[in-house]
Design an enzyme around this catalytic site. Sequence first.
Site, PDB file in Angstrom:
ATOM      1  N   SER A  63       2.538  10.248   2.330  1.00 34.00           N
ATOM      2  CA  SER A  63       3.281  11.109   3.312  1.00 34.00           C
ATOM      3  C   SER A  63       4.689  11.688   2.258  1.00 34.00           C
ATOM      4  O   SER A  63       4.865  10.880   1.326  1.00 34.00           O
ATOM      5  CB  SER A  63       3.725  10.599   4.512  1.00 34.00           C
ATOM      6  OG  SER A  63       2.499  10.090   5.211  1.00 34.00           O
TER       7      SER A  63
HETATM    8  N1  SAM Z   1       1.035   5.654   5.471  1.00 31.17           N
HETATM    9  C1  SAM Z   1       0.318   5.727   4.219  1.00 31.17           C
HETATM   10  C2  SAM Z   1       1.138   5.722   3.031  1.00 31.17           C
HETATM   11  O1  SAM Z   1       2.296   5.346   3.235  1.00 31.17           O
HETATM   12  O2  SAM Z   1       0.614   5.771   1.944  1.00 31.17           O
HETATM   13  C3  SAM Z   1      -0.033   7.301   4.415  1.00 31.17           C
HETATM   14  C4  SAM Z   1      -1.016   7.542   5.484  1.00 31.17           C
HETATM   15  S1  SAM Z   1      -2.150   8.865   5.448  1.00 31.17           S
HETATM   16  C5  SAM Z   1      -1.003  10.290   5.767  1.00 31.17           C
HETATM   17  C6  SAM Z   1      -3.270   8.326   6.781  1.00 31.17           C
HETATM   18  C7  SAM Z   1      -4.019   7.124   6.589  1.00 31.17           C
HETATM   19  O3  SAM Z   1      -4.571   6.879   7.900  1.00 31.17           O
HETATM   20  C8  SAM Z   1      -5.224   7.218   5.751  1.00 31.17           C
HETATM   21  O4  SAM Z   1      -5.115   6.298   4.514  1.00 31.17           O
HETATM   22  C9  SAM Z   1      -6.475   7.338   6.589  1.00 31.17           C
HETATM   23  O5  SAM Z   1      -7.621   6.637   6.021  1.00 31.17           O
HETATM   24  C10 SAM Z   1      -5.933   6.334   7.656  1.00 31.17           C
HETATM   25  N2  SAM Z   1      -6.550   6.424   9.024  1.00 31.17           N
HETATM   26  C11 SAM Z   1      -7.220   7.357   9.783  1.00 31.17           C
HETATM   27  N3  SAM Z   1      -7.647   7.163  10.780  1.00 31.17           N
HETATM   28  C12 SAM Z   1      -7.454   5.512  11.022  1.00 31.17           C
HETATM   29  C13 SAM Z   1      -7.735   4.714  11.841  1.00 31.17           C
HETATM   30  N4  SAM Z   1      -8.593   4.999  12.906  1.00 31.17           N
HETATM   31  N5  SAM Z   1      -7.235   3.555  11.668  1.00 31.17           N
HETATM   32  C14 SAM Z   1      -6.794   3.066  10.549  1.00 31.17           C
HETATM   33  N6  SAM Z   1      -6.353   3.854   9.616  1.00 31.17           N
HETATM   34  C15 SAM Z   1      -6.862   5.284   9.819  1.00 31.17           C
END
Ligand code: SAM
Length: 249
Positions: free
Chosen positions: A95
């Site tokens: 992000s």
């Molecule tokens: N917080 C992260 C970072 O610092 O790099 C960025 C997160 S990215 C915007 C969103 C993340 O949520 C992705 O890696 C995605 O695979 C994960 N995600 C999506 N749905 C999810 C779920 N149901 N449970 C856990 N993770 C999930």
Amino acid sequence: MVIWLQIVVGLMMASMADNSIGSGGEDWSGPHQAMMRAIHTDVARNRQVLGRDHLSEPVALALAKVPRHEFVPKELRGNAYANHPLPIGHGQTISQPTIVAMMTDLLALDPEDRVLEVGTGSGYQAAVLSEVVDRGQVFTIEIVSELARTASKRLARLGYQNVVVHTGDGYLGLPDDAPFDGIMVTAAADKIPAPLLAQLKPGGHLVMPVGGQGETQWLTLVSKDQEGEIDRRVVLPVRFVPLTGDHTK
Ligand code: SAM
């Protein structure tokens, strides 16, 4: 106010100096300082989000300390400190620094708190949370197993000992580790998952982007009072990748 700012800026510079040398000897302190300036400008411009024109001191120090260049793919390191999201593989993103800063600040965490992050991705946000709750614990869950594995190894290598990475569907939270003082969801869904609301402690906060893909998503702050009553505040339009998994269908 001026003296307080001087102290914070001095501490921030000291924090950056420790972590700004890359494995190849590159010095990231200039880009890191530029990122901090960009965040501070955005926070001041959007003062309605936090209700003040600056980050809390622990959040500012955490952002100044965490080496963001360690969390992005090698070929994108030159842009690691730019104030925008970057791809991290598997169609996912790390992000934007300003959004990381505001979401962390909105949780109003104390150093000994236990916090849940849904969507580990690169592990960067978990590292920032780890610095803020340095006497507490961060639990983070990622649905893409390869991302979870890489983030877990990276966080261990960088010495973030109070972070536990889980692989799985974060829609369900982590009932065995609940309740949490703070919950952050870093992917967007149409509604706030009920299991996460149930796993939030009275007095705690949850922050999450709410809205479908292709529609306006709103960063939403949920606060649970001591009686368990829920209050919601919409704070900012944002754009996040979707929360996936069977439970969101
Ligand atoms: N917080 C992260 C970072 O610092 O790099 C960025 C997160 S990215 C915007 C969103 C993340 O949520 C992705 O890696 C995605 O695979 C994960 N995600 C999506 N749905 C999810 C779920 N149901 N449970 C856990 N993770 C999930």
